[in-house]
Design an enzyme around this catalytic site. Structure first.
Site, PDB file in Angstrom:
ATOM      1  N   GLU A 127     -28.637  26.047  31.023  1.00 56.86           N
ATOM      2  CA  GLU A 127     -27.513  25.974  29.988  1.00 56.86           C
ATOM      3  C   GLU A 127     -27.508  27.132  28.856  1.00 56.86           C
ATOM      4  O   GLU A 127     -26.650  27.586  28.482  1.00 56.86           O
ATOM      5  CB  GLU A 127     -27.287  24.791  29.365  1.00 56.86           C
ATOM      6  N   ASN A 140     -16.897  24.945  24.882  1.00 59.45           N
ATOM      7  CA  ASN A 140     -17.974  23.716  24.661  1.00 59.45           C
ATOM      8  C   ASN A 140     -18.804  23.714  25.937  1.00 59.45           C
ATOM      9  O   ASN A 140     -18.458  24.372  27.157  1.00 59.45           O
ATOM     10  CB  ASN A 140     -17.154  22.163  24.803  1.00 59.45           C
ATOM     11  N   ASP A 199     -13.554  17.290  27.850  1.00 61.90           N
ATOM     12  CA  ASP A 199     -14.146  17.931  28.903  1.00 61.90           C
ATOM     13  C   ASP A 199     -12.940  18.441  30.001  1.00 61.90           C
ATOM     14  O   ASP A 199     -13.068  18.511  31.053  1.00 61.90           O
ATOM     15  CB  ASP A 199     -15.139  17.423  29.547  1.00 61.90           C
ATOM     16  N   HIS A 256     -21.175  21.584  28.612  1.00 60.11           N
ATOM     17  CA  HIS A 256     -21.247  20.146  29.129  1.00 60.11           C
ATOM     18  C   HIS A 256     -22.389  20.152  30.250  1.00 60.11           C
ATOM     19  O   HIS A 256     -22.217  21.079  30.975  1.00 60.11           O
ATOM     20  CB  HIS A 256     -19.955  19.928  29.701  1.00 60.11           C
ATOM     21  N   LEU A 301     -19.771  15.496  20.046  1.00 61.56           N
ATOM     22  CA  LEU A 301     -19.193  14.419  20.883  1.00 61.56           C
ATOM     23  C   LEU A 301     -17.920  13.931  20.619  1.00 61.56           C
ATOM     24  O   LEU A 301     -17.200  12.970  21.232  1.00 61.56           O
ATOM     25  CB  LEU A 301     -20.301  13.103  20.828  1.00 61.56           C
ATOM     26  N   LYS A 302     -17.525  14.500  19.337  1.00 60.99           N
ATOM     27  CA  LYS A 302     -15.903  13.911  18.887  1.00 60.99           C
ATOM     28  C   LYS A 302     -15.047  14.992  19.572  1.00 60.99           C
ATOM     29  O   LYS A 302     -15.291  15.829  19.791  1.00 60.99           O
ATOM     30  CB  LYS A 302     -15.843  13.920  17.363  1.00 60.99           C
ATOM     31  N   LEU A 303     -13.911  14.418  19.743  1.00 59.45           N
ATOM     32  CA  LEU A 303     -12.511  15.357  20.121  1.00 59.45           C
ATOM     33  C   LEU A 303     -12.330  16.310  19.129  1.00 59.45           C
ATOM     34  O   LEU A 303     -12.593  15.885  17.740  1.00 59.45           O
ATOM     35  CB  LEU A 303     -11.224  14.349  20.472  1.00 59.45           C
TER      36      LEU A 303
END
Length: 186
Positions: free
Chosen positions: A171, A99, A142, A101, A84-86
């Site tokens: 997914e 990633n 995202d 999503h 969840l981090k940049l």
């Protein structure tokens, strides 16, 4: 070779299973988490995949920490699943990073849009479709170029929990297909 940043690890298990059954010609070089109790770490250890827990806190500190760590590995691709981090500039500039999503980006993406938050927002917005997106990672949440999306129709009585289950099922399949495509090009 792949390097994964993961949470629970069900997607990791799917990748491991596909590698072990010969459906995916790949090797996971390292599993990294920012949560020392993440079940993904146990899954990796069970399959003799090296693990690492991030120690630093800020995006820049993590970027330096991981840059130093990854010098010890031959990494072709970084796969983010449940992270969840940049991602910092050093990693973005030096690695191909993708990633997953849980929505059809660009809708329902960005800071704070993860997990059940996404599925609740989709239902509250009365969307007819949702589904997972695999995209390249850039400096914004995202926001990178979309690689693949799988559309799922919502039922009339869809709940965030039932939608989450549907999205997670497709997914895993979608990500395996993206990884196969990536491998065919290297």
């Amino acid at each position: 070779m792949f390097y994964l940043l993961l949470g629970n690890g069900t997607t990791l298990q799917s990748i491991i299973d596909n590698i072990e059954n010969g459906n995916l010609d790949a090797k996971i070089s390292l599993v990294v988490s920012d949560n020392k109790t993440a079940f993904a770490l146990k899954r990796a250890q069970k399959h003799n995949i090296p693990t690492y827990v991030i120690k630093e806190k800020t995006v820049d500190e993590i970027d330096i920490e991981l840059e130093n760590l990854l010098k010890n590995y031959n990494i072709d691709l970084i796969v983010l699943v449940g992270y969840l981090k940049l991602i910092g500039k050093r990693l973005i500039d030096n690695y191909t990073i993708i990633n997953t999503h849980p929505s059809l980006l660009p809708k329902f993406g960005g800071k704070g849009m993860y997990g059940m938050n996404v599925h609740k927002a989709v239902i509250d917005s009365k969307e007819s479709f949702s589904g997972p997106t695999v995209h390249f990672v850039n400096n914004n949440y995202d926001d990178g170029n979309i690689i693949s999306q799988t559309k799922i129709e919502l039922s009339a009585n869809e709940s965030p929990e039932s939608l989450a289950k549907k999205v997670q099922e497709v997914e895993k399949i979608q990500l395996i297909n993206v990884l196969k495509n990536f491998i065919s090009k290297i």
